[in-house]
Design a protein around this motif. Structure first.
Motif, PDB file in Angstrom:
ATOM      1  N   LEU A 139       0.689   8.197   0.659  1.00  0.00           N
ATOM      2  CA  LEU A 139       1.702   7.489   1.448  1.00  0.00           C
ATOM      3  C   LEU A 139       2.656   6.733   0.534  1.00  0.00           C
ATOM      4  CD1 LEU A 139       2.643   6.777   4.332  1.00  0.00           C
ATOM      5  CD2 LEU A 139       1.186   4.753   4.178  1.00  0.00           C
ATOM      6  N   MET A 140       2.112   6.103  -0.497  1.00  0.00           N
ATOM      7  CA  MET A 140       2.958   5.354  -1.434  1.00  0.00           C
ATOM      8  C   MET A 140       3.891   6.298  -2.198  1.00  0.00           C
ATOM      9  SD  MET A 140       2.377   2.105  -1.340  1.00  0.00           S
ATOM     10  CE  MET A 140       1.147   0.944  -0.790  1.00  0.00           C
ATOM     11  N   ILE A 141       3.403   7.467  -2.571  1.00  0.00           N
ATOM     12  CA  ILE A 141       4.256   8.436  -3.269  1.00  0.00           C
ATOM     13  C   ILE A 141       5.394   8.868  -2.353  1.00  0.00           C
ATOM     14  CG2 ILE A 141       4.356  10.794  -4.184  1.00  0.00           C
ATOM     15  CD1 ILE A 141       1.460  10.270  -5.280  1.00  0.00           C
ATOM     16  N   MET A 142       5.088   9.082  -1.096  1.00  0.00           N
ATOM     17  CA  MET A 142       6.107   9.535  -0.155  1.00  0.00           C
ATOM     18  C   MET A 142       7.115   8.443   0.204  1.00  0.00           C
ATOM     19  SD  MET A 142       6.214  12.529   0.689  1.00  0.00           S
ATOM     20  CE  MET A 142       5.406  13.995   0.235  1.00  0.00           C
ATOM     21  N   PHE A 173       4.248  -2.031   1.617  1.00  0.00           N
ATOM     22  CA  PHE A 173       3.527  -2.013   2.876  1.00  0.00           C
ATOM     23  C   PHE A 173       2.537  -3.164   2.882  1.00  0.00           C
ATOM     24  CE2 PHE A 173       4.396   2.580   2.285  1.00  0.00           C
ATOM     25  CZ  PHE A 173       5.027   2.854   3.489  1.00  0.00           C
ATOM     26  N   SER A 174       2.378  -3.803   4.033  1.00  0.00           N
ATOM     27  CA  SER A 174       1.329  -4.809   4.198  1.00  0.00           C
ATOM     28  C   SER A 174       0.016  -4.084   4.478  1.00  0.00           C
ATOM     29  CB  SER A 174       1.664  -5.748   5.356  1.00  0.00           C
ATOM     30  OG  SER A 174       1.578  -5.051   6.589  1.00  0.00           O
ATOM     31  N   LEU A 175      -1.093  -4.819   4.387  1.00  0.00           N
ATOM     32  CA  LEU A 175      -2.394  -4.232   4.739  1.00  0.00           C
ATOM     33  C   LEU A 175      -2.373  -3.717   6.176  1.00  0.00           C
ATOM     34  CD1 LEU A 175      -4.913  -6.768   3.171  1.00  0.00           C
ATOM     35  CD2 LEU A 175      -4.363  -4.481   2.350  1.00  0.00           C
ATOM     36  N   GLY A 225      -4.019   0.945 -11.542  1.00  0.00           N
ATOM     37  CA  GLY A 225      -2.621   0.854 -11.946  1.00  0.00           C
ATOM     38  C   GLY A 225      -1.675   1.708 -11.128  1.00  0.00           C
ATOM     39  N   VAL A 226      -2.161   2.266 -10.043  1.00  0.00           N
ATOM     40  CA  VAL A 226      -1.333   3.153  -9.219  1.00  0.00           C
ATOM     41  C   VAL A 226      -0.399   2.357  -8.316  1.00  0.00           C
ATOM     42  CG1 VAL A 226      -1.398   4.914  -7.404  1.00  0.00           C
ATOM     43  CG2 VAL A 226      -3.072   4.960  -9.253  1.00  0.00           C
ATOM     44  N   ILE A 227      -0.906   1.265  -7.768  1.00  0.00           N
ATOM     45  CA  ILE A 227      -0.083   0.420  -6.899  1.00  0.00           C
ATOM     46  C   ILE A 227      -0.110  -0.998  -7.442  1.00  0.00           C
ATOM     47  CG2 ILE A 227      -0.481   1.860  -4.854  1.00  0.00           C
ATOM     48  CD1 ILE A 227      -2.395  -0.323  -3.808  1.00  0.00           C
ATOM     49  N   GLU A 228       0.844  -1.791  -6.970  1.00  0.00           N
ATOM     50  CA  GLU A 228       0.885  -3.191  -7.375  1.00  0.00           C
ATOM     51  C   GLU A 228       1.126  -4.071  -6.154  1.00  0.00           C
ATOM     52  OE1 GLU A 228       3.866  -3.036 -10.400  1.00  0.00           O
ATOM     53  OE2 GLU A 228       5.514  -3.082  -8.973  1.00  0.00           O
ATOM     54  N   ARG A 229       0.590  -5.263  -6.250  1.00  0.00           N
ATOM     55  CA  ARG A 229       0.738  -6.250  -5.184  1.00  0.00           C
ATOM     56  C   ARG A 229       2.074  -6.948  -5.371  1.00  0.00           C
ATOM     57  NH1 ARG A 229      -3.881  -8.836  -2.563  1.00  0.00           N
ATOM     58  NH2 ARG A 229      -5.053  -7.515  -3.987  1.00  0.00           N
ATOM     59  N   THR A 230       2.728  -7.221  -4.275  1.00  0.00           N
ATOM     60  CA  THR A 230       4.000  -7.933  -4.319  1.00  0.00           C
ATOM     61  C   THR A 230       4.048  -8.898  -3.142  1.00  0.00           C
ATOM     62  OG1 THR A 230       6.389  -7.647  -4.494  1.00  0.00           O
ATOM     63  CG2 THR A 230       5.231  -6.147  -3.011  1.00  0.00           C
ATOM     64  N   ALA A 231       4.967  -9.803  -3.186  1.00  0.00           N
ATOM     65  CA  ALA A 231       5.095 -10.789  -2.106  1.00  0.00           C
ATOM     66  C   ALA A 231       6.553 -10.885  -1.691  1.00  0.00           C
ATOM     67  CB  ALA A 231       4.597 -12.145  -2.571  1.00  0.00           C
ATOM     68  N   THR A 232       6.749 -11.367  -0.487  1.00  0.00           N
ATOM     69  CA  THR A 232       8.082 -11.611   0.040  1.00  0.00           C
ATOM     70  C   THR A 232       8.227 -13.122   0.209  1.00  0.00           C
ATOM     71  OG1 THR A 232       8.005  -9.502   1.215  1.00  0.00           O
ATOM     72  CG2 THR A 232       9.634 -11.117   1.969  1.00  0.00           C
ATOM     73  N   PRO A 233       9.300 -13.713  -0.305  1.00  0.00           N
ATOM     74  CA  PRO A 233       9.478 -15.162  -0.151  1.00  0.00           C
ATOM     75  C   PRO A 233       9.385 -15.583   1.313  1.00  0.00           C
ATOM     76  CG  PRO A 233      11.148 -14.255  -1.618  1.00  0.00           C
ATOM     77  CD  PRO A 233      10.405 -13.094  -1.024  1.00  0.00           C
ATOM     78  N   GLY A 234       8.601 -16.627   1.549  1.00  0.00           N
ATOM     79  CA  GLY A 234       8.437 -17.143   2.898  1.00  0.00           C
ATOM     80  C   GLY A 234       7.410 -16.402   3.732  1.00  0.00           C
ATOM     81  N   ASP A 235       6.821 -15.342   3.205  1.00  0.00           N
ATOM     82  CA  ASP A 235       5.818 -14.564   3.917  1.00  0.00           C
ATOM     83  C   ASP A 235       4.498 -14.694   3.172  1.00  0.00           C
ATOM     84  OD1 ASP A 235       4.296 -12.673   5.277  1.00  0.00           O
ATOM     85  OD2 ASP A 235       5.864 -11.140   5.250  1.00  0.00           O
TER      86      ASP A 235
END
Length: 168
Positions: free
Chosen positions: A35-38, A43-45, A70-80
């Motif tokens: 899904l990430m490749i596509m 995406f959230s959990l 190392g395939v995916i990385e965690r990220t955040a959205t300001p205010g979320d």
């Protein structure tokens, strides 16, 4: 047209699940990766769980695994306060670097065992030497693949930047 493209995406996601399962990883990890490749993400959990029709617990477990690989990385959205996940930059080279780290660790175990064994176990030493040489060859081979892949990607990026510049 959208239905056909969505069918292709669904099939790819499912096939990636089977491929990674064949490599000894959980099928859901492969589906997340597919899904990430596509779509890339983020995406959230919850979004991952809904899109793949699996529990959030399973998504959480498998995103941690893919993060470690190392395939995916965690990220955040300001205010979320929610965590999001996206495909890492250069995920395939990162995966191979992880394989190299694990092989180096395996070599350390082999070498430590060789040092601890009595010398009169010569046949065992020979088998361990062969295993060590095997790991050494694989590590060297994978490092060459990573170097070539990185060089190709950098060359491709340079070419794209040069093509995007206006002519003088």
């Amino acid at each position: 047209m959208a239905d056909k493209s969505e069918d292709v995406v669904i099939e790819f996601v499912e096939q990636m699940g089977l491929i990674l399962q064949g490599e000894g990883l959980p099928r859901i990890a492969g589906r997340i990766m597919g899904l990430m490749i596509m779509h890339g993400g983020p995406f959230s959990l919850t979004e991952l769980a809904e899109r793949l029709s699996v529990s959030r617990a399973s998504i959480s477990t498998n995103t941690r695994l893919l993060e470690e690989l190392g395939v995916i990385e965690r990220t955040a959205t300001p205010g979320d306060r929610q965590d999001y996940f996206r495909l890492s930059r250069q995920p395939y080279a990162r995966m191979l670097r992880g394989v190299v780290r694990r092989m180096r660790r395996a070599r350390e175990v082999v070498e430590g065992t060789q040092e601890s064994l009595p010398e009169d176990m010569s046949e065992t030493h020979e088998r361990l030497e062969e295993l060590d040489a095997f790991y050494e060859a694989l590590i060297e081979s994978f490092l060459n693949v990573i170097d070539e892949w990185d060089a190709e990607r950098q060359g491709s990026a340079r070419h794209k930047r040069a093509s995007a510049r206006p002519s003088a």
